[in-house]
Write an enzyme that holds these catalytic residues in place. Structure first.
Site, PDB file in Angstrom:
ATOM      1  CB  SER A  77       5.859  -8.728 -47.464  1.00 33.14           C
ATOM      2  OG  SER A  77       5.492 -10.357 -48.139  1.00 33.14           O
ATOM      3  CB  ALA A 116       7.037  -0.626 -50.127  1.00 35.23           C
ATOM      4  CE1 TYR A 141       2.445  -5.082 -48.900  1.00 34.93           C
ATOM      5  CE2 TYR A 141       3.737  -6.899 -50.616  1.00 34.93           C
ATOM      6  CZ  TYR A 141       2.910  -7.318 -49.276  1.00 34.93           C
ATOM      7  OH  TYR A 141       2.323  -7.805 -47.637  1.00 34.93           O
ATOM      8  N   GLY A 178      -3.688  -0.736 -38.400  1.00 38.99           N
ATOM      9  CA  GLY A 178      -4.761  -1.811 -39.408  1.00 38.99           C
ATOM     10  C   GLY A 178      -4.792  -3.261 -39.019  1.00 38.99           C
TER      11      GLY A 178
END
Length: 275
Positions: free
Chosen positions: A135, A151, A148, A12
């Site tokens: 995150s 994860a 999210y 990414g």
């Protein structure tokens, strides 16, 4: 420079945080390969050097194996894998069926595992390292991005286990960013005034820049972090001011600043994690 002669893959890495990481590795002297489903526009460059783009769908295990075989053919080695690709749209749990939430888990947790397994032989031969991009959503409630956050929590756990299983040949660490200013920030925080207002909720008074996340990744990949493995490095500007302080009526709580908006919300729905 610090990473001269090293080869790094940034998943990414074509925009947003991923492009910032790729630029930081280029500036440190590494040869950089960025991968995503679509090519970067514009190309990812730093100090007159450009990252090589190679396409891959990280959710396809066979394609991922072929991708790393291609890296080996072209570069002869792999020293660093940065698992950055990820993200999710804002979607409350009740508004998305199991299949949609499962796709978020697939991109943000299963795909980094798939890439790490495919790269393991190359990394072991080079005594290299894996850098996961996590995150702050992993450690606090993430309404609207619950899958999210789950994860990313799993990703940190995965990294800690990998660090034990793959030692001493391969080090594995996680960067834990908060909010990052990217080309998609306006979709999540609004206009410049909105972005500035959100930045004021961070103790350091602003959002991070992608290249600052890149600098942290370079540190974890460098010899200066040779004894760092299984760690989570917070890069969040001090985190979040506790909401109760903004509501308190003693010690100037209500007057000392806003409780603020959630930090670390994902700002990408495609290959490149934006923050």
């Amino acid at each position: 420079m610090e990473l001269d002669g090293r080869v790094a893959v940034v998943t990414g890495g074509t925009r947003g945080v991923g492009a910032g990481i790729a630029r930081a590795f280029l500036a440190a002297g590494a040869e950089v390969v960025v991968c995503a489903r679509r090519p970067p526009d514009p190309p990812v460059v730093s100090d007159g050097r450009a990252a090589r783009y190679m396409p891959v769908d990280l959710r396809d295990p066979a394609a991922v194996e072929d991708f790393f075989a291609g890296v080996a053919r072209r570069h002869g080695r792999l020293d660093v894998l940065v698992n950055n690709a990820g993200g999710a749209p804002y979607r409350l749990l009740r508004d998305g069926g199991p299949a949609r939430h499962a796709r978020v888990l697939e991109l943000n947790l299963v795909a980094p595992l798939t890439a790490s397994l495919a790269a393991h032989g190359l990394l072991r031969a080079a005594r290299g390292c894996v850098v996961m991009v996590g995150s702050v959503s992993a450690s606090r409630p993430s309404p609207g991005t619950a899958a999210y956050g789950a994860a990313k929590a799993g990703l940190e756990s995965l990294a800690r286990s990998m660090a034990v299983e793959w030692a001493p040949e391969v080090r594995v660490n996680t960067i834990v960013p908060g909010m990052v200013r990217t080309e998609l920030s306006h979709l999540h925080y609004g206009d410049e005034a909105g972005i500035a207002a959100v930045g004021r909720t961070v103790p350091l008074g602003r959002l991070a820049e992608p290249d600052e996340i890149g600098d942290a990744a370079v540190f974890l990949a460098s010899g200066r972090a040779a004894y760092v493995s299984g760690a989570s490095l917070l890069v969040h500007g001090g985190g979040e001011r506790p909401a109760f302080l903004g509501a308190a009526t003693v010690n100037g709580g209500a007057a000392s600043g806003s409780a603020g908006a959630p930090a670390g919300a994902p700002t990408s729905t495609t290959d490149g994690k934006e923050g």
